[in-house]
Design a protein around this motif. Structure first.
Motif, mmCIF file in Angstrom:
data_model
loop_
_atom_site.group_PDB
_atom_site.id
_atom_site.type_symbol
_atom_site.label_atom_id
_atom_site.label_comp_id
_atom_site.label_asym_id
_atom_site.label_seq_id
_atom_site.Cartn_x
_atom_site.Cartn_y
_atom_site.Cartn_z
ATOM 1 N N GLU A 210 -33.569 31.338 -65.863
ATOM 2 C CA GLU A 210 -35.005 31.275 -66.123
ATOM 3 C C GLU A 210 -35.266 30.738 -67.534
ATOM 4 N N GLN A 211 -34.486 31.201 -68.501
ATOM 5 C CA GLN A 211 -34.647 30.742 -69.875
ATOM 6 C C GLN A 211 -34.205 29.289 -70.016
ATOM 7 N N SER A 214 -36.667 26.861 -68.544
ATOM 8 C CA SER A 214 -37.996 26.837 -69.145
ATOM 9 C C SER A 214 -38.159 25.663 -70.099
ATOM 10 N N GLU A 215 -37.053 25.085 -70.508
ATOM 11 C CA GLU A 215 -37.078 24.016 -71.508
ATOM 12 C C GLU A 215 -36.562 22.683 -70.978
ATOM 13 N N VAL A 258 -40.421 30.555 -63.661
ATOM 14 C CA VAL A 258 -39.710 29.309 -63.946
ATOM 15 C C VAL A 258 -38.811 28.919 -62.783
ATOM 16 N N TYR A 262 -39.070 25.632 -60.437
ATOM 17 C CA TYR A 262 -37.888 24.756 -60.345
ATOM 18 C C TYR A 262 -37.456 24.589 -58.889
ATOM 19 N N ARG A 313 -43.589 20.768 -62.722
ATOM 20 C CA ARG A 313 -42.364 20.594 -63.511
ATOM 21 C C ARG A 313 -42.266 19.196 -64.127
#
Length: 347
Positions: A210-211, A214-215, A258, A262, A313
């Motif tokens: 998830e982290q 996120s980027e 997220v 995705y 996204r």
């Protein structure tokens, strides 16, 4: 079967505290130079899959993305099986029209008489001999990307680019151990401790994903790669099966913003969502795993049309196919019925 373990009896019961996947595969490789005796040749082999199985789903997606339909035919086994073999009950007369067999076990025994290991999908069968060449699911998709290049469609994506392979391998191994296989370790755990360990590792890795996502739009690089294919086939089954059936219930996928975005991004990418048969997926897990679901009742939910909702996204940049192009529609005889995947009607 797709859920093969060292603790599985002939009747499909799981008696050991911790789940262990049996990975003793027929692992000959089909290569461009034929160095292992199996050269890449159009029309020589048949890919046998079940749309229910996440490991087989990987090969269905990669074959679609690369445009290998004309070079490598595909046989589809039914969503349920007995303790002995996957069967071709979807075909007229219950016989694969190319291989001429009713049970995938016949192809394994043609390769190895008296074959005693798991009858798993995906499997690639040499049509002339009727024997399985390989059922090594992880290597199959890599070889489709790197050894079958002569038959790739124009505009096909590079799913395993040389400069990203180390990172793809690293991420894919983490995902395999704690997510792809992690849901099974939770679902088939024989003790509370084994279950809780698998559960904690699964959700710790999902938090990490998830982290990470996120980027960046994709797992590795700015286009889809093998790593995305491997994660997707678990995520797309999460709410329909793993959340309830395998007790992976800290959150639903739809409650992880997220990862949910995705997963929808990939689902709506040609070659991903159009391979998904939710009817087969749910029937397989709930009807075959009678140790976990003794009644064999298949749940009516969840609502799966939400896979077609916007994901936004694109704002992270990148493009699924880079400078390439998406594949065209699946061949008519390989299309998933809309009734088995409601989101297809929304696209």
């Amino acid at each position: 079967m797709s859920e093969q373990t060292t603790s599985q009896s002939s009747q499909g019961s799981y008696v050991e505290p911790a789940f262990e996947r049996d990975t003793r595969y027929l692992s000959a490789r089909i290569t461009a130079d034929g160095r292992e005796g199996w050269p890449v040749e159009a029309g020589r082999y048949r890919l046998v899959v079940s749309r229910a199985c996440p490991w087989a789903n990987r090969s269905i997606i990669v074959r679609r993305l690369l445009g290998l339909e004309d070079a490598l035919s595909m046989g589809v086994a039914g969503p349920t099986h007995d303790a002995d073999s996957w069967t071709f009950d979807l075909d007229p007369g219950g016989v694969d029209p190319v291989l001429g067999i009713p049970r995938l076990k016949d192809a394994f025994e043609a390769a190895v008489p008296g074959y005693e290991r798991g009858i798993t999908v995906p499997a690639i069968v040499d049509i002339s001999t009727g024997g399985v060449v390989t059922n090594d699911f992880a290597q199959i998709t890599l070889d489709l990307s790197t050894e079958w290049t002569h038959f790739h469609r124009s505009g096909a994506p590079e799913l395993y680019p040389q400069h990203l392979r180390a990172e793809i391998d690293e991420v894919a191994e983490l995902v395999y151990r704690e997510v792809n296989n992690g849901v099974y370790r939770a679902g088939f755990a024989g003790t509370q401790d084994a279950y809780e360990q698998a559960y904690e590792q699964l959700f710790a890795r999902l938090d990490w994903l998830e982290q990470r996502l996120s980027e960046q739009r994709f797992l590795v690089g700015d286009t889809i790669t093998e790593a995305d294919v491997r994660l997707f086939t678990t995520l797309v089954r999460f709410d329909a099966v793993y959340h309830g059936h395998f007790k992976c219930n800290r959150q639903k996928l739809t409650e992880m913003p997220v990862l949910w975005a995705y997963a929808r991004d990939l689902f709506q990418t040609p070659g991903f969502g159009d391979t998904i048969d939710f009817d087969h997926i749910k029937r397989h897990y709930y009807e075959v795993h009678l140790d976990i679901n003794p009644t064999g009742v298949v749940p009516a939910g969840p609502d799966l049309a939400n896979w077609a909702t916007p994901h936004f996204r694109e704002e992270l940049g990148g493009a699924p196919f880079g400078e390439g192009t998406p594949p065209g529609p699946p061949p008519v005889d390989e299309q998933v019925p809309v009734a088995h995947n409601p989101a297809l009607a929304e696209r």
